[in-house]
Design a protein around this motif. Structure first.
Motif, PDB file in Angstrom:
ATOM      1  N   MET A   1      80.187   6.561 -31.028  1.00 15.76           N
ATOM      2  CA  MET A   1      81.239   6.807 -32.021  1.00 15.76           C
ATOM      3  C   MET A   1      82.332   5.613 -31.701  1.00 15.76           C
ATOM      4  O   MET A   1      83.437   6.121 -32.645  1.00 15.76           O
ATOM      5  CB  MET A   1      81.911   8.241 -31.783  1.00 15.76           C
ATOM      6  CG  MET A   1      80.946   9.566 -32.318  1.00 15.76           C
ATOM      7  SD  MET A   1      81.827  11.056 -32.076  1.00 15.76           S
ATOM      8  CE  MET A   1      80.664  11.904 -32.971  1.00 15.76           C
TER       9      MET A   1
ATOM     10  N   SER B   1      72.057  11.218 -27.326  1.00 13.50           N
ATOM     11  CA  SER B   1      72.835   9.829 -27.608  1.00 13.50           C
ATOM     12  C   SER B   1      74.056   9.972 -28.514  1.00 13.50           C
ATOM     13  O   SER B   1      74.047  10.910 -29.217  1.00 13.50           O
ATOM     14  CB  SER B   1      72.146   8.718 -27.919  1.00 13.50           C
ATOM     15  OG  SER B   1      71.413   9.139 -29.295  1.00 13.50           O
ATOM     16  N   GLU B   2      74.859   9.129 -28.257  1.00 13.19           N
ATOM     17  CA  GLU B   2      76.121   9.144 -29.177  1.00 13.19           C
ATOM     18  C   GLU B   2      76.709   7.697 -29.140  1.00 13.19           C
ATOM     19  O   GLU B   2      76.582   6.859 -28.256  1.00 13.19           O
ATOM     20  CB  GLU B   2      77.177  10.095 -28.740  1.00 13.19           C
ATOM     21  CG  GLU B   2      78.047  10.325 -29.714  1.00 13.19           C
ATOM     22  CD  GLU B   2      77.414  11.467 -30.664  1.00 13.19           C
ATOM     23  OE1 GLU B   2      76.946  11.076 -31.806  1.00 13.19           O
ATOM     24  OE2 GLU B   2      77.358  12.672 -30.284  1.00 13.19           O
TER      25      GLU B   2
ATOM     26  N   THR C   1      72.766  14.958 -30.676  1.00 17.70           N
ATOM     27  CA  THR C   1      73.706  13.954 -31.078  1.00 17.70           C
ATOM     28  C   THR C   1      74.759  14.621 -31.698  1.00 17.70           C
ATOM     29  O   THR C   1      74.297  15.686 -32.786  1.00 17.70           O
ATOM     30  CB  THR C   1      73.109  12.714 -31.906  1.00 17.70           C
ATOM     31  OG1 THR C   1      74.374  11.827 -32.150  1.00 17.70           O
ATOM     32  CG2 THR C   1      72.478  13.194 -33.206  1.00 17.70           C
TER      33      THR C   1
ATOM     34  N   PHE D   1      73.471   4.237 -32.080  1.00 15.84           N
ATOM     35  CA  PHE D   1      72.683   5.564 -31.216  1.00 15.84           C
ATOM     36  C   PHE D   1      71.146   5.427 -31.155  1.00 15.84           C
ATOM     37  O   PHE D   1      70.924   5.899 -30.303  1.00 15.84           O
ATOM     38  CB  PHE D   1      73.635   6.747 -31.931  1.00 15.84           C
ATOM     39  CG  PHE D   1      72.759   7.443 -32.846  1.00 15.84           C
ATOM     40  CD1 PHE D   1      72.024   8.755 -32.549  1.00 15.84           C
ATOM     41  CD2 PHE D   1      72.563   7.067 -34.342  1.00 15.84           C
ATOM     42  CE1 PHE D   1      71.197   9.588 -33.379  1.00 15.84           C
ATOM     43  CE2 PHE D   1      71.860   7.646 -34.808  1.00 15.84           C
ATOM     44  CZ  PHE D   1      71.165   8.721 -34.597  1.00 15.84           C
TER      45      PHE D   1
ATOM     46  N   GLY E   1      77.938  14.139 -28.110  1.00 17.46           N
ATOM     47  CA  GLY E   1      76.652  14.789 -28.285  1.00 17.46           C
ATOM     48  C   GLY E   1      75.727  14.417 -27.152  1.00 17.46           C
ATOM     49  O   GLY E   1      74.649  15.039 -27.045  1.00 17.46           O
TER      50      GLY E   1
ATOM     51  N   GLU F   1      79.874   6.164 -24.782  1.00 19.05           N
ATOM     52  CA  GLU F   1      78.721   5.971 -25.525  1.00 19.05           C
ATOM     53  C   GLU F   1      77.484   5.771 -24.545  1.00 19.05           C
ATOM     54  O   GLU F   1      77.672   5.551 -23.439  1.00 19.05           O
ATOM     55  CB  GLU F   1      78.883   4.939 -26.570  1.00 19.05           C
ATOM     56  CG  GLU F   1      78.980   3.790 -25.737  1.00 19.05           C
ATOM     57  CD  GLU F   1      79.255   2.358 -26.983  1.00 19.05           C
ATOM     58  OE1 GLU F   1      78.909   2.835 -28.136  1.00 19.05           O
ATOM     59  OE2 GLU F   1      79.278   1.155 -26.495  1.00 19.05           O
TER      60      GLU F   1
ATOM     61  N   CYS G   1      79.563  18.802 -28.525  1.00 20.39           N
ATOM     62  CA  CYS G   1      79.357  18.357 -27.277  1.00 20.39           C
ATOM     63  C   CYS G   1      78.373  19.217 -26.351  1.00 20.39           C
ATOM     64  O   CYS G   1      78.133  18.654 -25.386  1.00 20.39           O
ATOM     65  CB  CYS G   1      80.558  18.511 -26.423  1.00 20.39           C
ATOM     66  SG  CYS G   1      82.234  17.744 -27.295  1.00 20.39           S
TER      67      CYS G   1
ATOM     68  N   ASN H   1      71.283  12.041 -38.694  1.00 17.36           N
ATOM     69  CA  ASN H   1      71.079  12.560 -37.329  1.00 17.36           C
ATOM     70  C   ASN H   1      69.937  12.447 -36.625  1.00 17.36           C
ATOM     71  O   ASN H   1      69.644  12.426 -35.497  1.00 17.36           O
ATOM     72  CB  ASN H   1      71.908  14.017 -37.048  1.00 17.36           C
ATOM     73  CG  ASN H   1      73.331  13.974 -37.298  1.00 17.36           C
ATOM     74  OD1 ASN H   1      73.975  13.033 -37.988  1.00 17.36           O
ATOM     75  ND2 ASN H   1      73.914  14.774 -36.404  1.00 17.36           N
TER      76      ASN H   1
END
Length: 403
Positions: A192, A189-190, A105, A72, A334, A226, A162, A138
């Motif tokens: 997962m 950014s994310e 995020t 991320f 996020g 992502e 979100c 984070n």
């Protein structure tokens, strides 16, 4: 109160490795959702995602950096590099002291969590890398962006599921509008898309196995994505004085809490956020031409969001265009509001409305103009970007065509 404009944008997501590729995909209504390619995918019941494919971190970072940067963070640095390069800004002296970074995020270094849980619990290792904590935290992406670009002003991370990116960009907007900062680098950014990240979302039973179809009567859930998107928010007079290209103006922001349920959305909370953003921007519903919807493709979100738009817009609701680009790039959790802001800027700058693809059957509970399947040319002077999160947290941004 100072005017706030956007002078740079950057992204990497399932649709493209930069803004140009992403906007081209929006215009073509291209789907970036495909088969998921991760370790142990055969143990998952959900095997599709908006994944950044053919990504090689070694093409962007050296080995020492990769040991420090979760996926991320890598995505954030790539997007920030593009945005700041477009802005033409160099941060030194007083400007460096007055410029900061606020990013969103939800999960932070989820890939790092996943890899190290495997090492300890599955493989029985007694040690992990000494940089695991600074890699997974984070705020890692915000901190590395600040270090890479000499941003010494207000810098932090927002984590509101979100709505994280919209909350982050709303805070950046307030910093510049209040005069506390001349420039803020912002977005979200994310990443997962690892076994644990997808497995956790499977547990909620809100995921689709075959695609994201927001507002369509046969929708059956959301699809994870992502990536990252980053923007440069700048004081208008500062941007004007240096002859910067202005992409759009940020004119309003609102955030509300449903204070009702941890996962079920509230029409009233969402409507208050939408109306609040218009009120803060000092625009009437008939001036808004486009809304980038939260539009997850779940039954609960889509009908609640359409009802909220109808409440906030009254008899103008059937005239505003509403589309969900999650149908193309998936739900970046996020980071989602940041990537979706690109579609708002495209609507204002280029007069092209990104479509809601995968739309197959009209739903009487979503009876708005959802720009189905095909991009549309339309003159838009004001756009909204919606983000509604688990926890009942809502954040809406309002943008105007560049002055």
């Amino acid at each position: 109160m100072r005017r706030v404009v956007i002078t740079g944008q950057g992204t990497i997501n399932a649709l493209g490795v930069n803004v140009a590729q992403t906007l081209e995909a929006f215009r073509e209504g291209r789907c970036g959702i495909s088969e998921l390619d991760i370790r142990d995918v055969d143990r998952l019941s959900i095997r599709i995602a908006g994944q950044v494919k053919d990504y090689d971190p070694e093409a962007a970072f050296n080995r020492q950096q990769i040991s420090l940067y979760d996926r991320f963070t890598q995505f954030t640095l790539i997007a920030a590099r593009e945005a700041i390069a477009q802005s033409g800004l160099l941060f030194s002296d007083d400007l460096a002291s007055e410029a900061g970074v606020v990013l969103g995020t939800a999960g932070g270094g989820v890939n790092t969590w996943d890899e190290n849980y495997r090492a300890v619990y599955e493989e029985g290792k007694n040690r992990v890398h000494p940089f695991v904590v600074p890699k997974l935290m984070n705020n890692a992406a915000a901190s590395h962006v600040s270090m890479a670009h000499n941003l010494k002003g207000p810098s932090f991370t927002v984590a509101t599921a979100c709505a994280s990116s919209n909350h982050a960009m709303g805070q950046a907007f307030q910093f510049v509008r209040s005069g506390l900062s001349k420039v803020m680098v912002t977005g979200g950014s994310e990443s997962m898309l690892c076994f644990g990240g997808v497995k956790a979302w499977e547990g909620l039973r809100v995921m689709s196995k075959d695609g994201c179809r927001p507002f369509s009567a046969n929708r059956n859930g959301m699809v994870q994505g992502e990536g990252a998107a980053v923007f440069v928010f700048e004081d208008y007079e500062h941007a004007k004085a240096r002859g910067a290209e202005i992409l759009a103006e940020v004119i309003g922001f609102s955030m509300t809490s449903d204070a009702a349920d941890i996962v079920m959305p509230s029409k009233q909370g969402a409507a208050r956020a939408i109306s609040g953003a218009m009120r803060d921007a000092r625009v009437n519903p008939d001036e808004v031409g486009y809304i980038n919807a939260h539009g997850t493709g779940t039954a609960a979100n889509d009908k609640t969001e359409c009802a909220a738009v109808a409440d906030a817009f009254g008899h103008h609701a059937d005239k505003v265009m509403l589309s969900s680009t999650k149908s193309m790039h998936g739900h970046l959790i996020g980071g989602t509001g940041a990537v979706e802001l690109l579609a708002c800027i495209m609507a204002l700058r280029d007069g092209i409305i990104a479509p809601t693809i995968g739309y197959e059957e009209p739903d009487p509970e979503c009876a708005l103009d959802v720009v189905p399947n095909t991009a549309r040319e339309a003159e838009v002077s004001v756009a909204l970007s919606n983000a509604f999160a688990f926890g009942g947290l809502n954040a809406v941004l309002a943008l105007r065509k560049a002055p």
